[in-house]
Design a protein around this motif. Structure first.
Motif, PDB file in Angstrom:
ATOM      1  N   THR A  10       0.599  -1.170  -0.146  1.00  0.00           N
ATOM      2  CA  THR A  10       0.009  -0.230   0.281  1.00  0.00           C
ATOM      3  C   THR A  10       0.635   1.296  -0.157  1.00  0.00           C
ATOM      4  OG1 THR A  10      -1.533  -1.313   1.536  1.00  0.00           O
ATOM      5  CG2 THR A  10      -1.706   1.380   1.123  1.00  0.00           C
ATOM      6  N   LEU A  11       1.818   0.890   1.147  1.00  0.00           N
ATOM      7  CA  LEU A  11       2.609   2.437   0.769  1.00  0.00           C
ATOM      8  C   LEU A  11       3.612   2.616  -0.044  1.00  0.00           C
ATOM      9  CD1 LEU A  11       4.659   2.053   4.393  1.00  0.00           C
ATOM     10  CD2 LEU A  11       2.708   3.712   3.448  1.00  0.00           C
ATOM     11  N   ILE A  12       3.823   1.275  -1.577  1.00  0.00           N
ATOM     12  CA  ILE A  12       4.972   1.774  -2.420  1.00  0.00           C
ATOM     13  C   ILE A  12       3.225   1.681  -3.528  1.00  0.00           C
ATOM     14  CG2 ILE A  12       5.227   0.126  -4.476  1.00  0.00           C
ATOM     15  CD1 ILE A  12       7.288  -1.438  -2.062  1.00  0.00           C
ATOM     16  N   GLN A  13       2.271   1.783  -3.326  1.00  0.00           N
ATOM     17  CA  GLN A  13       1.475   2.037  -3.729  1.00  0.00           C
ATOM     18  C   GLN A  13       0.687   3.495  -3.883  1.00  0.00           C
ATOM     19  OE1 GLN A  13      -1.876  -0.366  -3.916  1.00  0.00           O
ATOM     20  NE2 GLN A  13      -1.696  -1.246  -6.263  1.00  0.00           N
ATOM     21  N   ALA A  14       0.900   3.989  -2.983  1.00  0.00           N
ATOM     22  CA  ALA A  14       1.056   5.596  -2.064  1.00  0.00           C
ATOM     23  C   ALA A  14       2.225   6.488  -3.250  1.00  0.00           C
ATOM     24  CB  ALA A  14       0.669   5.740  -1.519  1.00  0.00           C
ATOM     25  N   MET A  15       3.021   6.190  -3.341  1.00  0.00           N
ATOM     26  CA  MET A  15       4.782   6.989  -3.450  1.00  0.00           C
ATOM     27  C   MET A  15       3.827   6.439  -5.076  1.00  0.00           C
ATOM     28  SD  MET A  15       7.366   5.670  -1.140  1.00  0.00           S
ATOM     29  CE  MET A  15       8.117   4.872  -2.289  1.00  0.00           C
ATOM     30  N   VAL A  16       3.968   5.704  -5.853  1.00  0.00           N
ATOM     31  CA  VAL A  16       3.346   6.142  -6.615  1.00  0.00           C
ATOM     32  C   VAL A  16       2.677   6.849  -7.166  1.00  0.00           C
ATOM     33  CG1 VAL A  16       2.476   4.409  -9.251  1.00  0.00           C
ATOM     34  CG2 VAL A  16       4.267   3.121  -7.534  1.00  0.00           C
ATOM     35  N   ALA A  17       1.502   6.941  -7.089  1.00  0.00           N
ATOM     36  CA  ALA A  17       0.230   7.909  -7.300  1.00  0.00           C
ATOM     37  C   ALA A  17       0.455   9.339  -6.889  1.00  0.00           C
ATOM     38  CB  ALA A  17      -1.010   7.510  -6.144  1.00  0.00           C
ATOM     39  N   PHE A  18       1.839   8.783  -5.803  1.00  0.00           N
ATOM     40  CA  PHE A  18       1.998  10.323  -5.516  1.00  0.00           C
ATOM     41  C   PHE A  18       2.818  10.820  -6.863  1.00  0.00           C
ATOM     42  CE2 PHE A  18       5.362  13.340  -4.520  1.00  0.00           C
ATOM     43  CZ  PHE A  18       5.056  14.626  -3.901  1.00  0.00           C
ATOM     44  N   PHE A  19       3.784   9.870  -6.887  1.00  0.00           N
ATOM     45  CA  PHE A  19       4.978  10.570  -8.277  1.00  0.00           C
ATOM     46  C   PHE A  19       3.750  10.700  -9.684  1.00  0.00           C
ATOM     47  CE2 PHE A  19       7.835   9.150  -5.045  1.00  0.00           C
ATOM     48  CZ  PHE A  19       8.845  10.019  -4.981  1.00  0.00           C
TER      49      PHE A  19
END
Length: 119
Positions: free
Chosen positions: A40-49
């Motif tokens: 989930t944290l990785i997905q959140a970072m990808v969504a932000f970038f």
């Protein structure tokens, strides 16, 4: 000029009062939760970038990150519930507290006294 034997100091000393091991079902639930939270944290970072760069992937990744947040939250609750269920089924030791012992002793003494009947 003889060499005196010095006691060898150990680098690592085991502590005798170690903590008990977490039960296997709780450990499995915790590992699942940790993996889901990290994804989930990785997905959140990808969504932000993706949002910052203006990529077309921003919306789909954000939607999956939100869904993943719900799943990760449920998995943390699963750890808590699994722990409570395990403790209820296996880990409860029923011992009266010291405050409860006094009144119980008095009750037992009263039960043992012979009952005199007034006629």
């Amino acid at each position: 000029m003889g060499h005196e034997a010095r006691p060898v100091r150990q680098l690592w000393v085991e502590d005798e009062k170690g903590r008990r091991r977490v039960p296997d079902p709780v450990r499995r639930a915790a590992v699942r939760a940790l993996l889901l939270i990290s994804v989930t944290l990785i997905q959140a970072m990808v969504a932000f970038f993706c949002s910052v760069t203006g990529s077309w992937l921003a919306f789909p990744v954000t939607v999956t990150a939100v869904a993943s947040t719900v799943v990760a939250t449920w998995s943390v609750l699963d750890v808590w519930i699994t722990r409570q269920v395990w403790r209820q089924r296996n880990g409860v030791v029923s011992e009266p507290s010291s405050a409860a012992r006094g009144p119980r002793r008095e009750k037992h003494r009263e039960d043992r006294r012979p009952v005199t009947e007034a006629a």
